[in-house]
Design a protein around this motif. Structure first.
Motif, PDB file in Angstrom:
ATOM      1  N   LYS A   1       0.830  -1.201   0.000  1.00  0.00           N
ATOM      2  CA  LYS A   1       0.000   0.000   0.000  1.00  0.00           C
ATOM      3  C   LYS A   1       0.869   1.257   0.000  1.00  0.00           C
ATOM      4  O   LYS A   1       1.868   1.328   0.694  1.00  0.00           O
ATOM      5  N   ASP A   2       0.462   2.238  -0.787  1.00  0.00           N
ATOM      6  CA  ASP A   2       1.147   3.528  -0.910  1.00  0.00           C
ATOM      7  C   ASP A   2       2.563   3.400  -1.460  1.00  0.00           C
ATOM      8  O   ASP A   2       3.390   4.280  -1.253  1.00  0.00           O
ATOM      9  N   ASP A   3       2.853   2.316  -2.140  1.00  0.00           N
ATOM     10  CA  ASP A   3       4.159   2.116  -2.753  1.00  0.00           C
ATOM     11  C   ASP A   3       3.937   1.916  -4.253  1.00  0.00           C
ATOM     12  O   ASP A   3       3.011   1.221  -4.654  1.00  0.00           O
ATOM     13  N   ALA A   4       4.775   2.498  -5.072  1.00  0.00           N
ATOM     14  CA  ALA A   4       4.606   2.397  -6.523  1.00  0.00           C
ATOM     15  C   ALA A   4       5.297   1.174  -7.113  1.00  0.00           C
ATOM     16  O   ALA A   4       5.241   0.963  -8.312  1.00  0.00           O
ATOM     17  N   LYS A   5       5.918   0.356  -6.281  1.00  0.00           N
ATOM     18  CA  LYS A   5       6.662  -0.801  -6.780  1.00  0.00           C
ATOM     19  C   LYS A   5       5.765  -2.013  -6.960  1.00  0.00           C
ATOM     20  O   LYS A   5       4.873  -2.268  -6.158  1.00  0.00           O
ATOM     21  N   LEU A   6       6.064  -2.768  -8.003  1.00  0.00           N
ATOM     22  CA  LEU A   6       5.466  -4.079  -8.212  1.00  0.00           C
ATOM     23  C   LEU A   6       6.389  -5.116  -7.594  1.00  0.00           C
ATOM     24  O   LEU A   6       7.613  -5.009  -7.722  1.00  0.00           O
ATOM     25  N   TYR A   7       5.823  -6.100  -6.960  1.00  0.00           N
ATOM     26  CA  TYR A   7       6.607  -7.206  -6.428  1.00  0.00           C
ATOM     27  C   TYR A   7       6.240  -8.449  -7.226  1.00  0.00           C
ATOM     28  O   TYR A   7       5.118  -8.928  -7.146  1.00  0.00           O
TER      29      TYR A   7
ATOM     30  N   LEU B   1      -3.111  -7.859  -5.428  1.00  0.00           N
ATOM     31  CA  LEU B   1      -2.892  -8.218  -4.033  1.00  0.00           C
ATOM     32  C   LEU B   1      -2.092  -7.075  -3.430  1.00  0.00           C
ATOM     33  O   LEU B   1      -0.935  -6.857  -3.790  1.00  0.00           O
ATOM     34  N   ILE B   2      -2.747  -6.298  -2.567  1.00  0.00           N
ATOM     35  CA  ILE B   2      -2.101  -5.160  -1.920  1.00  0.00           C
ATOM     36  C   ILE B   2      -2.145  -5.410  -0.425  1.00  0.00           C
ATOM     37  O   ILE B   2      -3.222  -5.434   0.180  1.00  0.00           O
ATOM     38  N   ASP B   3      -0.955  -5.607   0.143  1.00  0.00           N
ATOM     39  CA  ASP B   3      -0.833  -6.003   1.546  1.00  0.00           C
ATOM     40  C   ASP B   3      -1.701  -7.247   1.751  1.00  0.00           C
ATOM     41  O   ASP B   3      -1.499  -8.234   1.076  1.00  0.00           O
TER      42      ASP B   3
END
Length: 190
Positions: free
Chosen positions: A67-73, A128-130
């Motif tokens: 959340k609140d991060d622009a990175k893809l994992y 899937l965010i967090d």
């Protein structure tokens, strides 16, 4: 000179065997939710087009965000068992068959096939965010004869998940089933 080249090649090959460790991958598949209450016993033929996916999700690896991060994992060890768009097409058709068991519903693989309705799905979010799964899709039902739009809809859902990919995949399957139920209701009411 040739001996040195052969020795160098052997060293490279041997070092490749002992040089690194690659963890095992786990493969996942979305599933049809078959234990549902049928909506109707109506008979109709419906073709499900190959869904459109966001480019970031259209890959073998499962993608997540913070959340609140622009990175893809991109998880190299947790992967889809088949192309995500083909899997979605198959699961949507299967879910629709569960809700409309007397209807002929299948993935549309040829432009020559004749259907009463054609379903187009454009997935906007497959995230899937967090510890939250998000599914959002725009879908269109078209007449199989004239290709005129009969109905447009939007499904936007989210559900909490534990920090577990298996649960994430099961939750996504459930949300796809909920979208399929909305579509089945519109098919019956047209």
């Amino acid at each position: 000179m040739i001996k040195k080249i052969v020795c160098a090649i052997c060293l490279v090959l041997i070092s490749g065997c002992f040089g690194g460790y690659s963890p095992d991958s786990t493969f996942y598949t979305l599933k049809v939710i078959e234990k549902v209450n049928p909506i109707s016993q109506t008979h109709m033929l419906v073709g499900v087009d190959l869904p459109e996916l966001p480019e970031y999700a259209d890959r073998p690896q499962i993608v997540s965000f913070v959340k609140d991060d622009a990175k893809l994992y991109i998880d190299e060890t947790n992967r889809w068992g088949e192309d995500l768009d083909i899997m979605l097409q198959r699961v949507i058709a299967g879910d629709l068959r569960a809700y409309l068991p007397k209807s002929g519903i299948k993935p549309r693989t040829s432009l020559l096939e004749k259907y009463k309705y054609i379903l187009n799905v454009s997935v906007v979010k497959f995230d899937l965010i967090d510890n939250e799964a998000y599914f959002e899709a725009l879908w269109t039902l078209k007449s199989g004869n004239t290709f005129n739009i009969v109905h447009k809809g939007k499904t936007s859902l989210s559900m909490s998940v534990d920090d577990d990919y298996n649960e994430y995949v099961n939750v996504m399957s459930e949300m796809i089933s909920q979208m399929s139920k909305q579509i089945a209701q519109k098919l019956v009411n047209n």
